[in-house]
Design an enzyme around this catalytic site. Structure first.
Site, PDB file in Angstrom:
ATOM      1  N   LYS A  84       0.847  -1.195   0.000  1.00  0.00           N
ATOM      2  CA  LYS A  84       0.000   0.000   0.000  1.00  0.00           C
ATOM      3  C   LYS A  84       0.880   1.242   0.000  1.00  0.00           C
ATOM      4  O   LYS A  84       1.872   1.316   0.740  1.00  0.00           O
ATOM      5  CB  LYS A  84      -0.913  -0.018   1.233  1.00  0.00           C
ATOM      6  CG  LYS A  84      -1.907   1.135   1.303  1.00  0.00           C
ATOM      7  CD  LYS A  84      -2.817   0.972   2.510  1.00  0.00           C
ATOM      8  CE  LYS A  84      -3.853   2.080   2.612  1.00  0.00           C
ATOM      9  NZ  LYS A  84      -4.777   1.886   3.755  1.00  0.00           N
TER      10      LYS A  84
ATOM     11  N   SER B  26      -9.551   1.934   2.798  1.00  0.00           N
ATOM     12  CA  SER B  26      -8.718   2.738   1.923  1.00  0.00           C
ATOM     13  C   SER B  26      -7.739   1.909   1.093  1.00  0.00           C
ATOM     14  O   SER B  26      -7.187   2.395   0.108  1.00  0.00           O
ATOM     15  CB  SER B  26      -7.931   3.762   2.758  1.00  0.00           C
ATOM     16  OG  SER B  26      -7.070   3.130   3.685  1.00  0.00           O
TER      17      SER B  26
ATOM     18  N   SER C 231      -9.955  -0.310   6.844  1.00  0.00           N
ATOM     19  CA  SER C 231      -9.281  -0.292   5.546  1.00  0.00           C
ATOM     20  C   SER C 231      -8.672  -1.625   5.156  1.00  0.00           C
ATOM     21  O   SER C 231      -8.399  -1.861   3.978  1.00  0.00           O
ATOM     22  CB  SER C 231      -8.182   0.776   5.547  1.00  0.00           C
ATOM     23  OG  SER C 231      -8.736   2.062   5.699  1.00  0.00           O
TER      24      SER C 231
END
Length: 603
Positions: A78, A152, A176
């Site tokens: 990420k 997210s 997330s």
């Protein structure tokens, strides 16, 4: 290798088997880049390691596997987690910086033999659960491209669900690491707060943030957690604990579920029916469901964005947002700038209130072993979320926002799908340190649901048969009464880090007696050969440091001795003194305490 590389399932077991047959990791790297190109989704990765650099990393591993757990396994990161060699953008071009070193979670992954492929897309500054708050293209949901991918950690989830890489690293503050997994029919491992180091991460609320894992299966996700988890002495937010071993599923598990008033599905009957289908699977797996009121948890969830906790997001990017507010995504800016309305006194008040709620709500773990909730109430389309970006995002966090604040761990797995095929994932939640407990049940739920993994068209494999013996640093303990799984005192084992190993009857050398006292309890008495019977027991493993405190609480006339078991093994366990059993009713004919307890309920 007998399977064509283009058809190879990118899970850890398949890669390990292919490497054992001589597959070259350089060829796997090339396959990853070919799959990324074929997927043609520019929203998945923000940046990629140069193909030749990745090939060089594969060659550097050596000609054959060397025993490292992630040898030759490609992975994504990420883009709020530092990887030296690629910029960290947090999905904001103007914020981008070049990290001097890898985040510890990345460093540990690379040291285990994995090969970094690139940085994945996200809701800007990890603020959102929808996956559309990004200046880059929105990643396409792998089940239905009209749906949001979830956030997210949007790109991290899509990369795994599309079969581009076997696993990715994400983060989680409010869901997330769970919501994108649920929306793409893969697994999201949200560890105990502090179990994974968060240095080198663009944080949201560092007090409760964690690095998470996306994978096709629970076993793969937990294997990666075993690599990245554990104490980091250089991280002030790291917890001095190890990733617990993964063991078999106990015969009984007490599972808290939302009561009728706490069910939130946004009026979607198909989503509610899918959740009920998963509940049926859980009960078939030995789960005893207990309805509880979730309104107090919803109140905690509201604190995360409606309270002063949002100021932590402002603190992380304070200099940047004050100098370049126009660089932020408009929705992200609106949320983070909301921190300016809170004072330091508000922040202290929220912290104090949260600590009170942790103690108050933590009492639930005396009654249940875990919770099971929908990962999200219902899925939403990209079009709908773009039209209503705040309230629909908040709805997705209904059952996720409270978890980290309350210091819980969680595991998102695909549940029974809706009748229309739309994902309807579920999440298991447990107290800090219960990561292994959730994984054992989560793997079974995933297999029972029968839903295809992401866009791969393959169902989850059946749960792996796990070792039913204690590991180094553990001591086996045999229990016969209320410490059995799902019974009243089992929590005394769980809170000390106990894990189930196996259900087994004793050798036919014992009698079971009902001991007198305010609380009925059994006494297992060793008798002469030929006069005993086989009594049902469970063998659990306790960390060596917890064994003494546990047995110290055993009341007279019970004690601990060596029990002989029907499978030919022996272990320490509960026994009763002969004098204590004198005159006590003999309940041996029931075959065990659980059957005796059932007879009382039937009566």
């Amino acid at each position: 290798m007998t399977t064509k590389l283009s058809e190879l399932a990118f899970d850890l077991a398949s890669l390990k088997a292919a490497y054992a047959e001589g597959l070259d990791p350089v060829a796997v790297v090339d396959e990853v880049y070919d799959r990324i190109e074929a997927r043609n989704d520019p929203g998945v990765f923000i940046s990629l390691v140069d193909r030749e650099t990745a090939r060089a990393a594969a060659r550097a591993l050596g000609p054959k596997p060397d025993g490292r757990p992630l040898w030759g396994v490609p992975f994504g990161i990420k883009d709020s987690i530092d990887f030296a060699g690629l910029p960290t953008t947090a999905a904001c071009r103007e914020f981008a910086y070049e990290p001097a070193r890898h985040a510890p979670s990345v460093e540990r992954t690379l040291a285990a033999g994995a090969i970094a492929i690139g940085k994945t897309n996200l809701d800007q500054f990890a603020t959102g659960l929808v996956g559309v708050r990004t200046p880059y293209p929105i990643p396409r949901n792998t089940v239905d491209p009209t749906l949001v991918p979830g956030g997210s950690s949007s790109g991290s989830a899509v990369a795994v669900a599309a079969g581009l890489v076997p696993f990715t690293l994400g983060t989680d503050t409010a869901g997330s690491g769970r919501v994108p997994a649920g929306l793409n029919n893969i697994v999201g491992v949200k560890p105990t707060v502090g179990l994974t180091p968060t240095s080198g991460v663009v944080y949201s609320v560092r007090l409760v943030d964690g690095v998470t894992v996306f994978a096709q299966t629970v076993d793969d996700g937990y294997a990666v957690l075993g690599v990245i988890g554990g104490y980091d002495p250089d991280d002030g937010f790291s917890r001095d604990m190890a990733v617990p071993p993964l063991g078999p599923l106990p015969p009984r598990t007490r599972v808290a579920i939302p009561d009728a008033a706490s069910r939130r599905f946004g009026g979607n009957a198909a989503a509610e029916a899918a959740f009920d289908g998963t509940l049926a699977d859980v009960r078939a797996l030995g789960g005893e469901t207990v309805e509880i009121d979730f309104e107090p948890y919803f109140a905690v969830a509201r604190m995360l964005y409606e309270g002063s906790w949002v100021a932590s997001r402002y603190h992380q990017i304070r200099d940047f947002i004050e100098a370049s507010p126009e660089a932020l995504h408009p929705v992200t800016r609106e949320i983070i700038e909301g921190a300016r309305t809170f004072s330091a006194a508000d922040a202290y008040g929220d912290v104090y209130r949260l600590l009170e709620l942790r103690r108050e709500l933590g009492r639930v773990w005396d009654k249940v072993d875990c919770m099971l909730v929908p990962t999200f109430p219902r899925a939403h389309t990209v079009e709908a979320v773009l039209a209503d970006p705040i309230s629909l995002n908040s709805e997705l966090g209904t059952y996720t926002n409270f978890v980290n604040l309350l210091d819980y761990c969680a595991l998102a797995v695909p549940g029974r799908p809706r009748a229309d095929g739309i994902p309807a994932g579920v999440t298991l939640i447990g107290p800090a340190g219960a990561d292994g407990r959730l994984a054992a049940l989560g793997a079974a739920i995933h297999a029972a649901g029968g839903v295809a993994i992401g866009a791969l068209g393959r169902p989850a494999p059946q749960p792996v048969v796990r070792p039913a013996v204690a590991e180094a640093g553990e001591i086996e303990i045999v229990v016969v009464g209320a410490h059995l799984s799902g019974m009243a005192l089992n929590g005394e084992l769980l809170k000390r880090g106990g894990r189930f190993l196996r259900a087994v009857a004793t050798a036919p050398l014992y009698r079971l007696h009902l001991l007198d006292g305010a609380t009925p309890r059994p006494g297992l008495l060793r008798v002469a050969d030929g006069s005993g019977a086989a009594i049902e027991t469970e063998v659990w493993a306790l960390p060596a440091a917890s064994f003494g405190p546990f047995v110290a609480g055993i009341p007279s006339p019970l004690g601990v001795g060596t029990l002989r078991l029907g499978d030919g093994t022996s272990a320490l366990g509960f026994l009763v003194e002969a004098a204590g059993a004198a005159g006590a009713p003999d309940i041996t004919s029931f075959g065990g305490w659980r059957a005796y307890a059932r007879s009382l309920k039937a009566a």
